[in-house]
Design a protein around this motif. Structure first.
Motif, short mmCIF file in Angstrom:
data_model
loop_
_atom_site.label_atom_id
_atom_site.label_comp_id
_atom_site.label_asym_id
_atom_site.label_seq_id
_atom_site.Cartn_x
_atom_site.Cartn_y
_atom_site.Cartn_z
N ILE A 90 26.24 11.81 7.86
CA ILE A 90 26.20 12.10 6.44
C ILE A 90 27.08 13.28 6.05
O ILE A 90 27.73 13.27 5.00
N VAL A 91 27.16 14.29 6.89
CA VAL A 91 27.97 15.47 6.57
C VAL A 91 29.44 15.11 6.53
O VAL A 91 30.17 15.47 5.60
N VAL A 92 29.90 14.34 7.52
CA VAL A 92 31.30 13.92 7.57
C VAL A 92 31.63 13.01 6.38
O VAL A 92 32.66 13.15 5.73
N THR A 93 30.72 12.07 6.09
CA THR A 93 30.94 11.13 4.98
C THR A 93 31.04 11.87 3.65
O THR A 93 31.94 11.59 2.84
N LEU A 94 30.13 12.81 3.42
CA LEU A 94 30.16 13.58 2.17
C LEU A 94 31.41 14.44 2.08
O LEU A 94 32.03 14.56 1.02
N SER A 95 31.79 15.04 3.19
CA SER A 95 32.98 15.88 3.21
C SER A 95 34.23 15.06 2.86
O SER A 95 35.06 15.48 2.05
N GLU A 96 34.35 13.87 3.45
CA GLU A 96 35.49 13.00 3.14
C GLU A 96 35.47 12.56 1.68
O GLU A 96 36.51 12.50 1.03
N PHE A 97 34.27 12.24 1.17
CA PHE A 97 34.15 11.81 -0.23
C PHE A 97 34.62 12.91 -1.19
O PHE A 97 35.41 12.66 -2.10
N PHE A 98 34.17 14.13 -0.96
CA PHE A 98 34.55 15.23 -1.85
C PHE A 98 36.04 15.57 -1.74
O PHE A 98 36.69 15.86 -2.72
N ASN A 99 36.57 15.48 -0.52
CA ASN A 99 38.01 15.73 -0.35
C ASN A 99 38.85 14.66 -1.07
O ASN A 99 39.86 14.98 -1.71
N GLU A 100 38.44 13.39 -0.95
CA GLU A 100 39.17 12.31 -1.61
C GLU A 100 39.07 12.45 -3.13
O GLU A 100 40.05 12.20 -3.85
N THR A 101 37.90 12.81 -3.63
CA THR A 101 37.71 13.00 -5.08
C THR A 101 38.57 14.15 -5.58
O THR A 101 39.22 14.05 -6.64
N TRP A 102 38.63 15.23 -4.83
CA TRP A 102 39.45 16.39 -5.18
C TRP A 102 40.93 16.00 -5.27
O TRP A 102 41.63 16.36 -6.21
N GLU A 103 41.39 15.21 -4.31
CA GLU A 103 42.79 14.78 -4.29
C GLU A 103 43.08 13.80 -5.43
O GLU A 103 44.11 13.90 -6.10
N ALA A 104 42.18 12.82 -5.64
CA ALA A 104 42.41 11.80 -6.67
C ALA A 104 42.41 12.41 -8.06
O ALA A 104 43.13 11.95 -8.95
N ALA A 105 41.62 13.46 -8.28
CA ALA A 105 41.54 14.11 -9.58
C ALA A 105 42.61 15.17 -9.78
O ALA A 105 42.69 15.77 -10.84
#
Length: 199
Positions: free
Chosen positions: A20-35
């Protein structure tokens, strides 16, 4: 645990089946980049860039102007009568629109944030909201400053076929058809008819 060993990271981050920690970290990083969030920050990410702060300040002033002028017109406001909003907020909206266009040009060249591509999502969403209110809700419009050049270019393009055909007509040699009568020997049948008349 301040250890940076691989075993430590594995035991903490990937110990559960879902990771869960890795998944959430990847999600937030991808959202940061996409935005494109980095485009709103200074190079060292210590805070908002000066241009972003200036834009958000103008955005808040525009919304305040819209709200203030709507309250001043009373409750019985018809949907198409927003003349006070258009007149009183024109200057603020124009400044905001010009700043946004300027930021877009700067961002394509790599501005304050040293990141190219799009502006950050906060700035783009704020401008979309303002433009929607200005054009759709209040039915306002900015006067087009390019009217004279557009009319001149359109007239020139429409006039080109006339110039082309006129010059083609004047400069081409008009060939007149000349009928050439054939010089043939009269047929024998005509000679026989003439001889029969005289005999």
């Amino acid at each position: 645990n301040s250890s940076e060993s691989h075993n430590c990271a594995k035991s903490i981050l990937t110990s559960d089946r879902l990771q869960i920690v890795v998944t959430l970290s990847e999600f937030f990083n991808e959202t940061w980049e996409a935005a494109n969030c980095a485009n709103c920050l200074k190079n060292n990410s210590e805070g908002l860039s000066n241009s972003t702060e200036e834009f958000l300040d103008l955005f808040n002033k525009s919304l305040t102007c819209f709200e203030h002028n709507l309250q001043g017109q009373g409750i019985d406001l018809s949907p198409n009568n927003y003349t006070e909003v258009c007149k009183n907020c024109n200057e603020t909206y124009t400044k905001l629109n010009d700043l946004y266009n300027h930021l877009q040009r700067l961002n394509r060249q790599g501005g304050e944030s040293a990141h190219s591509a799009h502006l950050c999502i906060d700035v783009e969403d704020a401008m979309n909201i303002t433009r929607k209110l200005w054009s759709r809700t209040f039915n306002c419009s900015l006067p087009c400053s390019d009217t004279v050049p557009v009319i001149a270019v359109s007239s020139f393009i429409l006039f080109l076929p006339v110039v082309f055909y006129l010059s083609s007509f004047l400069h081409s040699k008009q060939k007149k058809r000349i009928l050439i009568l054939p010089k043939r020997i009269q047929s024998n049948a005509n000679l026989v008819n003439i001889q029969e008349k005289y005999s």
